[in-house]
Design a protein around this motif. Structure first.
Motif, PDB file in Angstrom:
ATOM      1  N   UNK A   1       0.815  -1.227   0.000  1.00 45.42           N
ATOM      2  CA  UNK A   1       0.000   0.000   0.000  1.00 45.42           C
ATOM      3  C   UNK A   1       0.838   1.262   0.000  1.00 45.42           C
ATOM      4  N   UNK A   2       2.147   1.115   0.031  1.00 44.02           N
ATOM      5  CA  UNK A   2       2.980   2.308   0.088  1.00 44.02           C
ATOM      6  C   UNK A   2       2.684   3.082   1.360  1.00 44.02           C
ATOM      7  N   UNK A   3       2.407   4.357   1.207  1.00 43.01           N
ATOM      8  CA  UNK A   3       2.078   5.195   2.369  1.00 43.01           C
ATOM      9  C   UNK A   3       0.601   5.484   2.485  1.00 43.01           C
ATOM     10  N   UNK A   4      -0.234   4.641   1.879  1.00 41.69           N
ATOM     11  CA  UNK A   4      -1.669   4.935   1.812  1.00 41.69           C
ATOM     12  C   UNK A   4      -2.472   4.425   3.007  1.00 41.69           C
ATOM     13  N   UNK A   5      -1.879   3.596   3.842  1.00 43.56           N
ATOM     14  CA  UNK A   5      -2.617   3.116   5.023  1.00 43.56           C
ATOM     15  C   UNK A   5      -2.629   4.196   6.108  1.00 43.56           C
ATOM     16  N   UNK A   6      -3.597   4.161   6.981  1.00 49.96           N
ATOM     17  CA  UNK A   6      -3.656   5.166   8.060  1.00 49.96           C
ATOM     18  C   UNK A   6      -2.397   5.135   8.918  1.00 49.96           C
ATOM     19  N   UNK A   7      -1.940   6.295   9.324  1.00 49.94           N
ATOM     20  CA  UNK A   7      -0.776   6.352  10.202  1.00 49.94           C
ATOM     21  C   UNK A   7      -1.097   5.782  11.583  1.00 49.94           C
ATOM     22  N   UNK A   8      -2.344   5.954  12.017  1.00 53.65           N
ATOM     23  CA  UNK A   8      -2.757   5.478  13.341  1.00 53.65           C
ATOM     24  C   UNK A   8      -3.230   4.029  13.254  1.00 53.65           C
ATOM     25  N   UNK A   9      -2.444   3.188  12.649  1.00 52.22           N
ATOM     26  CA  UNK A   9      -2.842   1.792  12.470  1.00 52.22           C
ATOM     27  C   UNK A   9      -2.146   0.892  13.491  1.00 52.22           C
ATOM     28  N   UNK A  10      -2.574  -0.357  13.510  1.00 50.45           N
ATOM     29  CA  UNK A  10      -1.941  -1.389  14.329  1.00 50.45           C
ATOM     30  C   UNK A  10      -1.142  -2.285  13.386  1.00 50.45           C
ATOM     31  N   UNK A  11       0.151  -2.377  13.595  1.00 51.77           N
ATOM     32  CA  UNK A  11       1.000  -3.247  12.784  1.00 51.77           C
ATOM     33  C   UNK A  11       1.261  -4.542  13.546  1.00 51.77           C
TER      34      UNK A  11
ATOM     35  N   UNK B   1       2.917  -3.369  17.086  1.00 53.33           N
ATOM     36  CA  UNK B   1       3.186  -1.973  17.412  1.00 53.33           C
ATOM     37  C   UNK B   1       1.966  -1.162  17.052  1.00 53.33           C
ATOM     38  N   UNK B   2       1.623  -0.208  17.909  1.00 55.78           N
ATOM     39  CA  UNK B   2       0.389   0.551  17.705  1.00 55.78           C
ATOM     40  C   UNK B   2       0.452   1.847  18.499  1.00 55.78           C
ATOM     41  N   UNK B   3      -0.433   2.794  18.206  1.00 49.51           N
ATOM     42  CA  UNK B   3      -0.531   4.013  19.010  1.00 49.51           C
ATOM     43  C   UNK B   3      -0.963   3.665  20.441  1.00 49.51           C
ATOM     44  N   UNK B   4      -0.789   4.591  21.378  1.00 47.69           N
ATOM     45  CA  UNK B   4      -1.049   4.284  22.794  1.00 47.69           C
ATOM     46  C   UNK B   4      -2.444   3.732  23.093  1.00 47.69           C
ATOM     47  N   UNK B   5      -3.477   4.332  22.512  1.00 47.87           N
ATOM     48  CA  UNK B   5      -4.838   3.891  22.844  1.00 47.87           C
ATOM     49  C   UNK B   5      -5.073   2.448  22.417  1.00 47.87           C
ATOM     50  N   UNK B   6      -4.667   2.121  21.202  1.00 45.05           N
ATOM     51  CA  UNK B   6      -4.841   0.750  20.721  1.00 45.05           C
ATOM     52  C   UNK B   6      -3.950  -0.228  21.498  1.00 45.05           C
ATOM     53  N   UNK B   7      -2.719   0.213  21.803  1.00 41.70           N
ATOM     54  CA  UNK B   7      -1.822  -0.644  22.577  1.00 41.70           C
ATOM     55  C   UNK B   7      -2.430  -0.981  23.931  1.00 41.70           C
ATOM     56  N   UNK B   8      -3.032   0.015  24.573  1.00 37.78           N
ATOM     57  CA  UNK B   8      -3.645  -0.208  25.889  1.00 37.78           C
ATOM     58  C   UNK B   8      -4.778  -1.223  25.795  1.00 37.78           C
ATOM     59  N   UNK B   9      -5.594  -1.121  24.735  1.00 33.63           N
ATOM     60  CA  UNK B   9      -6.699  -2.073  24.567  1.00 33.63           C
ATOM     61  C   UNK B   9      -6.175  -3.489  24.348  1.00 33.63           C
ATOM     62  N   UNK B  10      -5.134  -3.606  23.539  1.00 40.03           N
ATOM     63  CA  UNK B  10      -4.581  -4.932  23.254  1.00 40.03           C
ATOM     64  C   UNK B  10      -3.941  -5.527  24.513  1.00 40.03           C
ATOM     65  N   UNK B  11      -3.198  -4.704  25.245  1.00 44.38           N
ATOM     66  CA  UNK B  11      -2.602  -5.209  26.481  1.00 44.38           C
ATOM     67  C   UNK B  11      -3.684  -5.688  27.452  1.00 44.38           C
ATOM     68  N   UNK B  12      -4.820  -4.996  27.462  1.00 34.37           N
ATOM     69  CA  UNK B  12      -5.898  -5.378  28.379  1.00 34.37           C
ATOM     70  C   UNK B  12      -6.450  -6.766  28.038  1.00 34.37           C
ATOM     71  N   UNK B  13      -6.718  -7.021  26.767  1.00 27.19           N
ATOM     72  CA  UNK B  13      -7.274  -8.336  26.419  1.00 27.19           C
ATOM     73  C   UNK B  13      -6.241  -9.435  26.633  1.00 27.19           C
ATOM     74  N   UNK B  14      -4.967  -9.101  26.469  1.00 32.17           N
ATOM     75  CA  UNK B  14      -3.928 -10.100  26.727  1.00 32.17           C
ATOM     76  C   UNK B  14      -3.768 -10.357  28.222  1.00 32.17           C
TER      77      UNK B  14
END
Length: 502
Positions: free
Chosen positions: A114-124, A139-152
């Motif tokens: 996708x080159x640079x066309x994906x959202x910058x605030x994505x979860x990789x 790797x993800x922005x803080x809000x998404x990282x917090x949600x993922x850490x919670x389910x883990x």
């Protein structure tokens, strides 16, 4: 990108389990970019994710290698992109990535195309082979990282308590910050319920330097829930058993009382079930309840009073949220002072009212119907962490004026009459004082709810609760029929608050 999470996945089942867990963490607008070599498990993870959102383990999830995108109309829509054969990154516009993110979640395999066309605030999420298994790096922005850490963290809790590889599905959320999951043990035994109740940072001070939950005596951790559940169960009532608790992280594994409620398929109240619920309350209100309950050897829960401060703080929601929303301007200082003075007078009128344990939210979302049981145990009670000691009439008002379903006048009258009859049969019962208390508590609750529906929309981004506004105001008018409510009735009329408003 902020935050990195690294997980070893021992086999294909662990990869699928991660996909299921991520389905509990992602929200509308999230883009999950899945990278890794051929055969690294990207499609397996995506398939497990989609089936978990669909709550259908047999859902056909074909690879979109040739179609480039496959969309699923699920409770949260999911679009699955495979960009391996993408000719040019500009083609993403034609595939509708932005539109898909507006309404749901996007999973993107081969995101590097996708080159640079994906959202910058994505979860990789990258999958790499490692020994006999795989390494997942997120790797993800803080809000998404917090949600993922919670389910883990919840997954680790389940593993620690013997529920390895248990299936997890989102069950429901509520107007608070709690959420619930269905837990399916791998051995096929009965479903369990997991309460996800993370501790929250203290909010802004609203009175005497205290945030709203402390002023209103709302539960902020799991101790009150466990304490009240134990007391109710010990009194012969049907509350969920507590199996395992992580008090520090706010994770509880509890009994599943069933799936039937007190409404029919059209969302209308079922008379028999409401009458049984009334009988359950009449029994509860006749019992002597302890004020201090040992939860653990190191923790005693003291049931707080539903005191003047808490009652007025809740009633103020009508001033602070409903009135400005409805009129477009805030209440004047004179209106505020008169309103609060009226509530001081009404609370004084409660001095002689019956006071005992009140559960606070005894209404349709929190009642489970258990047809296999008899008597009061047919009524399962599942929401009581904010229980207090106060006028017992509050819980009856919550039930017979169900905030989320219309109780017509005939059924309302029958429920009230049945409760009063049961209480008279128990012995000493001041019916006149109780009915005055009921009217005051009904008015207090409905003033609170009118403001709460607006606050949920404006502050919390949950506009759906506004559909209950008209019903709430009609219920308020019923409370006004008691002569003790004349001052508040007149104030509301002067402020332009009427039952016809929505």
């Amino acid at each position: 990108m902020d935050g990195e999470i690294s997980l070893f996945l021992k086999d294909e089942a662990a990869t699928s389990r991660l996909g299921e867990d991520l389905a509990l963490a992602l929200k509308i607008g999230d883009c999950l970019a899945l990278s890794g070599d051929l055969g690294a498990g990207k499609s397996s993870l995506a398939r497990a994710f989609i089936r978990a959102v669909a709550d259908d383990d047999g859902l056909d999830v074909p690879s979109p290698t040739f179609t480039l995108v496959q969309s699923y109309d699920l409770p949260i829509p999911v679009s699955h992109f495979d960009l391996y054969r993408l000719g040019d990154s500009s083609e993403l516009d034609e595939l509708g990535l932005d539109d898909a993110l507006d309404i749901g979640i996007c999973l993107v395999e081969w995101p590097e195309m996708a080159g640079g066309e994906l959202p910058k605030e994505r979860i990789d999420l990258r999958l790499d082979n490692e020994g006999s298994g795989r390494r997942a790096t997120i790797t993800a922005p803080p809000a998404q990282t917090a949600r993922i850490r919670r389910v883990l963290k919840i997954r680790s809790f389940l593993d620690e308590h013997g529920y390895h590889d248990a299936g997890r599905r989102f069950l429901t959320g509520d107007a608070s910050l709690r959420a619930y999951e269905s837990i399916y043990p791998e051995d096929g035994s009965r479903r369990l319920i997991l309460m996800d109740w993370p501790r929250q940072p203290e909010g802004p001070a609203v009175l005497d330097g205290k945030p709203y939950p402390k002023v209103a005596h709302l539960a902020e951790d799991a101790y009150p829930f466990v304490a009240i559940s134990n007391v109710l169960r010990g009194s012969g009532l049907a509350a969920p058993a507590i199996y395992d608790v992580d008090y520090e992280n706010g994770i509880l594994l509890i009994e599943d009382l069933g799936t039937e409620g007190v409404l029919d398929t059209e969302g209308l109240p079922i008379r028999e079930r409401y009458l049984a619920s009334v009988a359950c309350l009449a029994h509860l209100h006749s019992l002597a309840m302890p004020r201090d309950i040992e939860v653990t050897p190191a923790h005693i829960h003291h049931i707080p009073d539903f005191d003047r401060t808490a009652m007025k703080m809740e009633a103020r929601l009508l001033l602070d949220w409903y009135l400005p929303w409805k009129r477009g301007v805030a209440a004047t200082e004179a209106e505020r002072q008169e309103y609060l003075a009226i509530w001081d007078g009404l609370i004084d009128e409660l001095e002689g009212s019956e006071k005992n344990l009140l559960l606070r939210d005894v209404h349709s979302p929190n009642i489970i119907w258990r047809p296999e049981e008899t008597g009061i145990r047919r009524v399962g009670i599942i929401d009581f962490q904010d229980a207090m000691i106060g006028p017992t009439s509050y819980d009856l008002a919550a039930l017979v004026q169900d905030a989320r379903v219309t109780i017509n006048r005939d059924l309302f009258e029958e429920l009230m009459a049945d409760y009063l009859s049961l209480r008279r049969e128990q012995g000493e019962f001041n019916e006149t004082e109780f009915l005055k208390s009921w009217a005051i508590m009904s008015a207090q609750r409905n003033c609170k709810l009118a403001g709460l529906w607006v606050r949920l929309k404006q502050r919390d981004g949950k506009p759906g609760y506004l559909k209950h506004m008209s019903r709430t105001l009609i219920y308020l008018q019923v409370a006004f029929e008691h002569e003790a409510l004349a001052p508040l009735r007149e104030w509301c009329a002067g402020a332009g608050i009427a039952a016809s408003e929505s």
